[in-house]
Design a protein around this motif. Structure first.
Motif, PDB file in Angstrom:
ATOM      1  N   TRP A  89       0.810  -1.214   0.000  1.00  0.00           N
ATOM      2  CA  TRP A  89       0.000   0.000   0.000  1.00  0.00           C
ATOM      3  C   TRP A  89       0.843   1.264   0.000  1.00  0.00           C
ATOM      4  CZ3 TRP A  89       0.820   2.792   4.415  1.00  0.00           C
ATOM      5  CH2 TRP A  89       1.151   2.097   5.576  1.00  0.00           C
TER       6      TRP A  89
ATOM      7  N   THR B 138      -0.737   3.143 -14.551  1.00  0.00           N
ATOM      8  CA  THR B 138       0.445   3.798 -14.024  1.00  0.00           C
ATOM      9  C   THR B 138       1.489   2.743 -13.681  1.00  0.00           C
ATOM     10  OG1 THR B 138      -0.900   5.584 -13.124  1.00  0.00           O
ATOM     11  CG2 THR B 138       1.328   5.363 -12.257  1.00  0.00           C
TER      12      THR B 138
ATOM     13  N   ASN C 230      -5.499   2.716  -7.757  1.00  0.00           N
ATOM     14  CA  ASN C 230      -6.127   3.504  -6.693  1.00  0.00           C
ATOM     15  C   ASN C 230      -7.220   2.735  -5.959  1.00  0.00           C
ATOM     16  OD1 ASN C 230      -4.608   5.905  -7.111  1.00  0.00           O
ATOM     17  ND2 ASN C 230      -5.830   6.317  -8.925  1.00  0.00           N
ATOM     18  N   ASP C 231      -7.036   1.423  -5.794  1.00  0.00           N
ATOM     19  CA  ASP C 231      -8.051   0.617  -5.091  1.00  0.00           C
ATOM     20  C   ASP C 231      -7.458  -0.131  -3.896  1.00  0.00           C
ATOM     21  OD1 ASP C 231      -6.509  -1.278  -6.374  1.00  0.00           O
ATOM     22  OD2 ASP C 231      -8.152  -2.174  -7.494  1.00  0.00           O
TER      23      ASP C 231
ATOM     24  N   THR D  81      -3.138   4.968   2.335  1.00  0.00           N
ATOM     25  CA  THR D  81      -2.808   5.603   1.052  1.00  0.00           C
ATOM     26  C   THR D  81      -3.875   5.406  -0.015  1.00  0.00           C
ATOM     27  OG1 THR D  81      -1.652   3.669   0.192  1.00  0.00           O
ATOM     28  CG2 THR D  81      -0.338   5.278   1.443  1.00  0.00           C
ATOM     29  N   GLY D  82      -4.636   4.305   0.050  1.00  0.00           N
ATOM     30  CA  GLY D  82      -5.605   3.994  -0.993  1.00  0.00           C
ATOM     31  C   GLY D  82      -4.953   3.461  -2.257  1.00  0.00           C
ATOM     32  N   LYS D  83      -3.649   3.192  -2.196  1.00  0.00           N
ATOM     33  CA  LYS D  83      -2.899   2.712  -3.357  1.00  0.00           C
ATOM     34  C   LYS D  83      -2.678   1.193  -3.259  1.00  0.00           C
ATOM     35  CE  LYS D  83      -2.054   6.857  -4.999  1.00  0.00           C
ATOM     36  NZ  LYS D  83      -2.764   7.324  -6.166  1.00  0.00           N
ATOM     37  N   ARG D  84      -2.585   0.563  -4.431  1.00  0.00           N
ATOM     38  CA  ARG D  84      -2.200  -0.858  -4.514  1.00  0.00           C
ATOM     39  C   ARG D  84      -1.039  -0.949  -5.481  1.00  0.00           C
ATOM     40  NH1 ARG D  84      -4.049  -4.932  -8.279  1.00  0.00           N
ATOM     41  NH2 ARG D  84      -5.761  -3.524  -8.788  1.00  0.00           N
ATOM     42  N   TYR D  85       0.163  -1.071  -4.930  1.00  0.00           N
ATOM     43  CA  TYR D  85       1.355  -1.288  -5.741  1.00  0.00           C
ATOM     44  C   TYR D  85       1.400  -2.779  -6.030  1.00  0.00           C
ATOM     45  CZ  TYR D  85       2.973   3.418  -4.684  1.00  0.00           C
ATOM     46  OH  TYR D  85       3.081   4.782  -4.586  1.00  0.00           O
TER      47      TYR D  85
END
Length: 71
Positions: A13, A33, A49-50, A55-59
């Motif tokens: 995240w 991205t 962005n899910d 952070t709301g991020k999924r790397y």
């Protein structure tokens, strides 16, 4: 910062500050991205962005870009 995203890919995240850079990738027609190593430019995966808070991020990491070390 790793979590189980249910995707089958190693997911995080957040990233280590200064370690990755991003650019838009159109390889699957829809823009995504991509994130890559800020030193060598090596592809790491894509960020979405899910992801979970904070952070709301999924790397979503390419497993081949990681070196797993047993505990």
């Amino acid at each position: 910062k790793k979590y189980d995203s249910g995707t089958g890919w190693p997911s995080f995240w957040d990233s280590i500050q200064g370690s990755v850079e991003t650019k838009v990738d159109f390889k699957l027609i829809v823009p995504r991205t991509e994130y890559h190593c800020s030193r060598c430019g090596g592809h790491q995966g894509h960020v979405f962005n899910d992801g979970p808070l904070p952070t709301g991020k999924r790397y979503c990491n390419n497993g081949l870009a990681l070196k797993f070390v047993p505990d």
